[in-house]
Design an enzyme around this catalytic site. Sequence first.
Site, mmCIF file in Angstrom:
data_model
loop_
_atom_site.group_PDB
_atom_site.id
_atom_site.type_symbol
_atom_site.label_atom_id
_atom_site.label_comp_id
_atom_site.label_asym_id
_atom_site.label_seq_id
_atom_site.Cartn_x
_atom_site.Cartn_y
_atom_site.Cartn_z
ATOM 1 N N ASP A 198 -10.210 26.701 1.219
ATOM 2 C CA ASP A 198 -10.556 26.224 -0.128
ATOM 3 C C ASP A 198 -12.038 25.865 -0.229
ATOM 4 O OD1 ASP A 198 -10.031 25.583 -2.731
ATOM 5 O OD2 ASP A 198 -9.110 23.638 -2.314
ATOM 6 N N HIS A 211 -16.480 33.725 -3.057
ATOM 7 C CA HIS A 211 -15.332 34.409 -2.448
ATOM 8 C C HIS A 211 -15.810 35.431 -1.407
ATOM 9 C CE1 HIS A 211 -12.631 32.352 -5.023
ATOM 10 N NE2 HIS A 211 -13.005 32.950 -6.134
ATOM 11 N N LEU A 251 -3.376 38.832 18.484
ATOM 12 C CA LEU A 251 -3.384 37.762 17.473
ATOM 13 C C LEU A 251 -2.513 38.231 16.315
ATOM 14 C CD1 LEU A 251 -4.782 35.042 16.366
ATOM 15 C CD2 LEU A 251 -6.208 36.596 15.047
HETATM 16 C C1 IPE Z 1 -5.111 26.761 -2.734
HETATM 17 O O1 IPE Z 1 -6.319 26.483 -3.339
HETATM 18 C C2 IPE Z 1 -4.906 28.254 -2.678
HETATM 19 C C3 IPE Z 1 -5.789 28.992 -1.794
HETATM 20 C C4 IPE Z 1 -6.706 28.498 -0.988
HETATM 21 C C5 IPE Z 1 -5.598 30.414 -1.817
HETATM 22 P P1 IPE Z 1 -6.445 26.162 -4.897
HETATM 23 O O2 IPE Z 1 -7.881 25.914 -5.151
HETATM 24 O O3 IPE Z 1 -5.802 27.232 -5.685
HETATM 25 O O4 IPE Z 1 -5.574 24.825 -5.039
HETATM 26 P P2 IPE Z 1 -5.679 23.639 -6.088
HETATM 27 O O5 IPE Z 1 -5.630 24.251 -7.445
HETATM 28 O O6 IPE Z 1 -6.972 22.943 -5.839
HETATM 29 O O7 IPE Z 1 -4.503 22.763 -5.781
HETATM 30 C C1 IPE Z 2 -10.407 29.142 -2.492
HETATM 31 O O1 IPE Z 2 -11.554 28.771 -3.170
HETATM 32 C C2 IPE Z 2 -10.069 30.592 -2.724
HETATM 33 C C3 IPE Z 2 -8.946 30.796 -3.663
HETATM 34 C C4 IPE Z 2 -8.192 29.885 -4.146
HETATM 35 C C5 IPE Z 2 -8.681 32.168 -4.038
HETATM 36 P P1 IPE Z 2 -11.524 28.260 -4.669
HETATM 37 O O2 IPE Z 2 -11.804 29.423 -5.564
HETATM 38 O O3 IPE Z 2 -10.290 27.509 -4.962
HETATM 39 O O4 IPE Z 2 -12.785 27.286 -4.680
HETATM 40 P P2 IPE Z 2 -12.898 25.879 -5.416
HETATM 41 O O5 IPE Z 2 -11.749 25.051 -4.966
HETATM 42 O O6 IPE Z 2 -12.852 26.159 -6.881
HETATM 43 O O7 IPE Z 2 -14.207 25.346 -4.958
HETATM 44 MG MG MG Z 3 -9.767 25.539 -4.812
#
Ligand code: IPE
Ligand code: IPE
Ligand code: MG
Length: 233
Positions: free
Chosen positions: A17, A34, A128
């Site tokens: 995240d 990303h 792995l």
């Molecule tokens: C969780 O992150 C999903 C992934 C890392 C793929 P999100 O950014 O979607 O989760 P919330 O919305 O903060 O709970």
């Molecule tokens: C995690 O990064 C990747 C996905 C959920 C696809 P985020 O896109 O949730 O990044 P933040 O949480 O908005 O910083």
């Molecule tokens: Mg996120």
Amino acid sequence: MSETQNKIPEHVAIIMDGNGRWAESRGLARFEGHKAGTENLRQIIKTSVEFGVKHLTIYAFSTENWGRPKEEVNGLMTILETVIDRELNELNTEGVRICHIGRLEAMPKRVRSKVEHAVQLTQKNDRLILNVAWNYGGRDEIVHAIQEIVREGTTVEQVTEELVSQHMYTQCSPDPDLIIRTSGEMRLSNFLIWQSAYSEWYATATLWPDFNKEEFQKAIDAYGQRKRRFGKR
Ligand code: IPE
Ligand code: IPE
Ligand code: MG
């Protein structure tokens, strides 16, 4: 070698995240975050092998992430395709087995066939096990398991924890020993809600694109200090 260095989790699961915040803090588009997160993943896969981790599960796209703007969703699908095209041969040569967890059928056809190809090509590898959680949701997984169990005509007496586990998407791996979440959030966000019953948790404020080998080592060391009791004494 210290005692902590000896305790390597067999299965590490990561909620990757913070890509969006990483990009925004640099004045970049979220897509760049990303991309940077994907670059980082390559390093973390290598490090997992180095550390002796046998199973790595990565949360890359949740069932709720479909609710993001279309442009971001499409960008993420494109990244998945590009990563498979670019990395598959090397991962295969390095002995990585790719397993998918989540609902494949809801994914765009082209991405889906690339994922299926990657799973099939690497199925005999065992250095792995890399579980990619893409279009994954823990509740969706439980619903899917119940649907299958009912479809098979299972009787009430036949429903056991073991049977439910056998119907989860995570057939390539045991339950995770350690779950890491980057970016400072302290929630599950629908990740492995069945399998994480006795997993150890590690949260770091570091954003995913900055989560490097050193940070990974810190998580492994923290795990090494934990006393797992599984409800016993
Ligand atoms: C969780 O992150 C999903 C992934 C890392 C793929 P999100 O950014 O979607 O989760 P919330 O919305 O903060 O709970
Ligand atoms: C995690 O990064 C990747 C996905 C959920 C696809 P985020 O896109 O949730 O990044 P933040 O949480 O908005 O910083
Ligand atoms: Mg996120």
